[in-house]
Design an enzyme around this catalytic site. Structure first.
Site, PDB file in Angstrom:
ATOM      1  N   CYS A  99      36.470  20.312  27.458  1.00 58.13           N
ATOM      2  CA  CYS A  99      36.022  20.673  28.768  1.00 58.13           C
ATOM      3  C   CYS A  99      37.369  21.408  29.523  1.00 58.13           C
ATOM      4  O   CYS A  99      37.110  21.709  30.609  1.00 58.13           O
ATOM      5  CB  CYS A  99      35.513  19.257  29.420  1.00 58.13           C
ATOM      6  SG  CYS A  99      34.094  18.594  29.070  1.00 58.13           S
TER       7      CYS A  99
ATOM      8  N   ASN B 137      27.888  17.132  33.858  1.00 63.33           N
ATOM      9  CA  ASN B 137      29.200  17.495  33.336  1.00 63.33           C
ATOM     10  C   ASN B 137      28.577  18.859  32.338  1.00 63.33           C
ATOM     11  O   ASN B 137      28.112  18.846  31.471  1.00 63.33           O
ATOM     12  CB  ASN B 137      29.722  16.708  32.025  1.00 63.33           C
ATOM     13  CG  ASN B 137      30.813  16.914  31.545  1.00 63.33           C
ATOM     14  OD1 ASN B 137      31.186  18.121  31.681  1.00 63.33           O
ATOM     15  ND2 ASN B 137      31.747  16.047  31.016  1.00 63.33           N
TER      16      ASN B 137
ATOM     17  N   HIS C  19      37.508  18.726  37.378  1.00 66.15           N
ATOM     18  CA  HIS C  19      36.455  18.703  36.351  1.00 66.15           C
ATOM     19  C   HIS C  19      35.368  17.942  36.639  1.00 66.15           C
ATOM     20  O   HIS C  19      35.354  16.690  37.035  1.00 66.15           O
ATOM     21  CB  HIS C  19      36.908  18.644  34.849  1.00 66.15           C
ATOM     22  CG  HIS C  19      36.029  18.431  33.910  1.00 66.15           C
ATOM     23  ND1 HIS C  19      34.691  19.173  33.790  1.00 66.15           N
ATOM     24  CD2 HIS C  19      35.878  17.281  32.808  1.00 66.15           C
ATOM     25  CE1 HIS C  19      33.878  18.763  32.693  1.00 66.15           C
ATOM     26  NE2 HIS C  19      34.427  17.425  32.222  1.00 66.15           N
TER      27      HIS C  19
END
Length: 335
Positions: free
Chosen positions: A118, A288, A258
């Protein structure tokens, strides 16, 4: 690593794209043993976007890239390099970036993929700035794009509620004096790799009927351990990047973390002493989206007028690898 004033890069344009289909928590109740309250209390997520069957990662990336180019006022032939950060490429090869290059019509651009979990978008952002600072490129297109729905086990209630699909892109180019990307830091700890992985499909465990039956082609995550790592990674990454830029946490005007879990964001910002009023949060609407997470949040913060010219902005992320990264920039409006 601090960025010198000479040939400093900055963001000239930003664009995003999310699939049309929205999967709500109520929808998930019909698919797996879960409910809206359970999901929201543990993650802050209430819905996420899911790619259509005919949409691949390159399709999402292409739309975000086109929007970023339009925002920058540039044409495909103005791009010297394309970096696509993704964990869900169309194929292992050719690179998804090459597919985007072709569909975009960026005939003069080199292209490659970057895989860093990520954290990939900030890794790619840092790499792109180095090409510009070195004078090797004038304009670099950096894309974070994912179709995580393709590697999600929709029978696993602990993971299927967390992820969504989407793409975000920025065009990097020369920044005006005193503006642009001031510093970045990249971190990794491979000993934590098993905490978040996709076990099969590579050279270690090639695809077989056994790996398919064991559902080893879906992502696996130790949520408790990843949570502890993530909170520390956001804090440490932010402070290291700020120090490299010659700034302190008190100098931060806005934080773009994030978007993995609202509790991670709340815990990390509390440790940093940064008010949530100065943090962009959209995990509730997208879940996400991995490498697309940070550019999606940045795009919304800019469009909502929450980021002003001259603001000190921190982008920070963590992910599989384990990896973490942060970048500090002084925002400017590209006119």
């Amino acid at each position: 690593m601090p960025m010198t004033e000479q040939n400093r890069a900055g963001i000239l344009g930003i664009g995003v794209y999310v699939p049309e289909k929205v999967l709500t928590n109520d929808d998930l109740e019909k698919m797996v043993d879960t409910n809206d309250e359970w999901i929201r209390s543990r993650s802050g997520i209430r819905e996420r976007h899911i790619a259509a069957p005919e949409e691949a990662t390159s399709d999402l990336a292409l739309q975000a890239a086109r929007n970023a180019l339009a925002d920058a006022g540039l044409k495909p032939d103005d791009i010297d390099l394309i970096i696509v950060a993704t964990n869900t490429p169309d194929t292992l090869f050719p690179a998804t970036a090459c597919l985007v290059q072709d569909k975009l019509g960026a005939r003069k651009a080199g292209a490659f993929d970057l895989l860093a979990g990520c954290t990939g978008f900030i890794y790619a952002l840092s790499v792109g700035t180095q090409f510009i600072s070195a004078g090797a490129c004038k304009h670099v297109l950096v894309v974070g794009a994912e179709t995580l729905s393709r590697i999600t086990n929709w029978e696993d209630r602990n993971t299927c509620v967390l992820f969504g699909d989407g793409a975000g892109a920025v065009v990097l180019g020369p920044a005006p004096a005193g503006r642009g990307i001031l510093s970045s830091m990249l971190g990794s700890d491979g000993s934590g790799g098993p905490l978040l992985d996709l076990p099969a499909g590579g050279s270690r465990l090639p695809a077989t009927s056994e790996t398919v039956d064991k559902k080893l082609h879906f992502l696996h995550m130790n949520g408790r351990e990843v949570f502890k790592f993530a909170v520390k990674a956001i804090e440490d990454g932010t402070l290291e990047a700020l120090a490299a830029a010659g700034l302190k946490k008190e100098d931060v005007n806005f934080l773009i973390p994030h978007q993995a879990n609202i509790r991670i964001i709340e815990a990390a910002t509390k440790r940093l002493g940064i008010s949530l009023d100065n943090v962009q949060i959209n995990v509730d609407r997208y879940g996400n989206t991995s490498t697309a997470s940070v550019p999606l949040a940045l795009y919304e913060a800019v469009r909502e007028g929450r980021i002003k010219d001259g603001d000190n902005i921190v982008l920070v992320a963590f992910g599989a690898g384990l990896t973490w990264a942060a970048a500090v920039m002084r925002w400017f409006v590209n006119k």
